[in-house]
Every structure is written in structure tokens, then in C-alpha cells.
Design an enzyme around this catalytic site. Structure first.
Site, PDB file in Angstrom:
ATOM      1  N   HIS A 144     121.894 -30.409  68.720  1.00 11.23           N
ATOM      2  CA  HIS A 144     121.895 -29.161  67.952  1.00 11.23           C
ATOM      3  C   HIS A 144     123.265 -28.960  67.310  1.00 11.23           C
ATOM      4  CE1 HIS A 144     120.329 -25.111  67.070  1.00 11.23           C
ATOM      5  NE2 HIS A 144     121.557 -24.683  67.290  1.00 11.23           N
ATOM      6  N   ASP A 179     117.912 -19.852  71.472  1.00  5.29           N
ATOM      7  CA  ASP A 179     119.325 -20.240  71.327  1.00  5.29           C
ATOM      8  C   ASP A 179     120.184 -19.043  71.679  1.00  5.29           C
ATOM      9  OD1 ASP A 179     121.822 -21.114  70.579  1.00  5.29           O
ATOM     10  OD2 ASP A 179     121.307 -21.534  68.498  1.00  5.29           O
ATOM     11  N   MET A 200     123.653 -21.092  59.922  1.00  3.94           N
ATOM     12  CA  MET A 200     124.003 -19.661  59.950  1.00  3.94           C
ATOM     13  C   MET A 200     124.903 -19.397  58.750  1.00  3.94           C
ATOM     14  SD  MET A 200     124.536 -19.263  64.056  1.00  3.94           S
ATOM     15  CE  MET A 200     124.804 -21.025  64.347  1.00  3.94           C
ATOM     16  N   HIS A 243     121.193 -25.944  62.604  1.00  4.27           N
ATOM     17  CA  HIS A 243     120.980 -24.494  62.575  1.00  4.27           C
ATOM     18  C   HIS A 243     121.982 -23.903  61.585  1.00  4.27           C
ATOM     19  CE1 HIS A 243     121.248 -20.431  64.947  1.00  4.27           C
ATOM     20  NE2 HIS A 243     120.697 -20.299  63.751  1.00  4.27           N
ATOM     21  N   MET A 277     116.804 -16.064  68.309  1.00  4.30           N
ATOM     22  CA  MET A 277     118.167 -15.961  68.827  1.00  4.30           C
ATOM     23  C   MET A 277     118.194 -14.994  70.004  1.00  4.30           C
ATOM     24  SD  MET A 277     120.145 -17.992  67.137  1.00  4.30           S
ATOM     25  CE  MET A 277     121.721 -17.389  67.772  1.00  4.30           C
ATOM     26  N   MET A 299     128.210 -22.830  60.419  1.00  2.45           N
ATOM     27  CA  MET A 299     128.572 -21.434  60.156  1.00  2.45           C
ATOM     28  C   MET A 299     129.565 -21.356  59.013  1.00  2.45           C
ATOM     29  SD  MET A 299     129.102 -20.021  64.043  1.00  2.45           S
ATOM     30  CE  MET A 299     128.256 -20.781  65.432  1.00  2.45           C
ATOM     31  N   ASP A 317     125.500 -26.415  64.949  1.00  7.21           N
ATOM     32  CA  ASP A 317     125.628 -25.059  64.415  1.00  7.21           C
ATOM     33  C   ASP A 317     126.540 -25.067  63.194  1.00  7.21           C
ATOM     34  OD1 ASP A 317     124.143 -23.361  66.365  1.00  7.21           O
ATOM     35  OD2 ASP A 317     125.550 -24.256  67.769  1.00  7.21           O
TER      36      ASP A 317
END
Length: 220
Positions: free
Chosen positions: A31, A173, A66, A64, A135, A35, A33
Site C-alpha cells: 500500500h 485504512d 489523497m 491510495h 477510512m 499525499m 500513500d
């Protein structure tokens, strides 16, 4: 697919990503992230790092995003070879069009929901996506405590998916650990993102196995 564990490299040593990913034993996914310091108040990594990860592991990569403007930026992650690309419902201008574009590039399309975002508006759109990400903390930072208030939403998501008859994964998550994963699995989640619970353990591979076993026991 059954239970899947997706360790988050947000909790890893960024200076040694290749070896950190190698520590994950038989984890089904990695995974990542992404951002942008706009959609969330944190800045992590972007497409060049994801491309480098994809070049150095055969493990499926779960991105993911964001970020603001996922309609503009998300397709590049699918083109790069990410297995899953999740954008946020709160940020997408045309989510159906974006999900179709991600699929066209060979990725599974995921939609992420912040804790306060309801799942019900996505009931009719489930055929367009492959995963709902619930989330269980506010997105932006790892190591936050799990929000039990999100458990009813996971149950509602599972009910919607079950009624649809579709193969849509439900991912959780945020604050997932040996203390919380059973509640998530009992509520209906089947893909579990865990950062500090894996990378904070002395043996990351053993932590992955433990989390999977706990989830499997609690799953319906």
C-alpha cells in the site's frame, strides 16, 4: 480473493524502500500513500517513487491517492502499472469517468471515503468500481487511533456490496492492528491496510501472518 493484507510503506524506512518491501513476507499488496499537502495536510511521495517501486517488486501495488484533482493525476498511476488506484470521492470531479479510465489502463478502480463521507451515495455506482476504501482515521498521517464510529459504515458497505452481487473489495485504512482488525473483519472488510502494526513489529512478515489469521477468524 478472501482476506488480503496491504502493509503501508508510510511507516517504513523511506531510505531503504526495496528492502523494506522485501520484509513483508506473503502480504498480498503493498500500500502506497500518495499525499499532496492540499487534500490532506501532509506531503509524502508521488509518481516517480511509485514507478521505482513497481520496477523493483513483483508484488501488486495498491496506490491510495489523497490528492486534489485525481481526475487529472490518477490515470498516470494506472498507466505505470499499479494494481489498484484509489481516488477520494470528496476530490473527484467525474468519478465514474475516472474509474472507467483507470480500468481502461488495466488497474482496479477504488473510491476512498473519509470518516464523515457516507457510503450510500455509491450504491448505484458499485458496478463502476472494484474497491470501496473506508477510512477509519482522518487521512493524512499514520499512527492515528482507530475510529470505532466507522464500523457501522463498514457494515453498510458490506450490505450494499452483498446486495449488488458484485466482486467489490471493502478496504479499511487507519489504526488497523491486532487489537482492531477482528472488528473490521466482523463488520465486513476484506482488505486491510496496516502501517505501524507491521513495520513497528520486530518481525514484519510474522505481523502480516498474525493480522491475516485474526481477520480470517472474525470474517463471515
Amino acid at each position: 480473493m478472501g482476506i488480503q493484507i496491504a502493509p503501508s510503506i508510510l511507516s517504513s524506512d523511506f531510505a531503504n524502500l526495496e528492502s523494506e518491501i522485501a520484509r513483508l513476507g506473503d502480504a498480498e499488496l503493498v500500500h502506497v500513500d500518495v499525499m499532496d499537502n492540499h487534500f490532506v495536510p501532509n506531503l509524502t511521495l508521488g509518481l516517480p517513487i511509485v514507478e521505482a517501486i513497481l520496477a523493483r517488486t513483483d508484488r501488486p501495488v495498491d496506490c491510495h491517492l489523497m490528492i486534489d484533482e485525481p481526475d487529472r493525476w490518477a490515470p498516470a498511476y494506472a498507466e505505470a502499472g499499479a494494481h489498484n488506484v484509489t481516488f477520494h470521492a470528496e476530490a473527484a470531479a467525474a468519478p465514474v469517468r475516472l474509474a472507467r479510465e483507470l480500468r481502461r489502463h488495466g488497474a482496479r478502480a477504488g473510491v476512498g471515503l473519509r470518516p464523515a463521507t457516507p457510503v450510500e451515495p455509491w450504491a448505484d455506482l458499485l458496478p463502476e468500481i472494484d474497491m470501496l476504501l473506508v477510512m477509519t482515521v482522518e487521512p493524512g498521517f499514520g499512527g492515528q487511533p482507530f475510529l470505532d464510529v466507522c464500523l457501522p459504515k463498514i457494515r453498510r458497505a458490506r450490505e450494499l456490496v452483498s446486495r449488488s452481487g458484485l466482486d467489490v473489495w471493502i478496504q479499511v485504512d487507519g489504526g488497523v492492528s491486532a487489537e482492531t482488525i477482528e472488528r473490521c473483519a466482523d463488520a465486513g472488510a476484506d482488505v486491510f491496510v496496516a502501517g505501524s502494526a507491521v513495520y513497528g513489529a520486530e518481525d514484519a512478515a510474522a505481523a502480516v501472518t498474525e493480522l491475516r489469521e485474526l481477520a480470517a477468524k472474525a470474517a463471515h
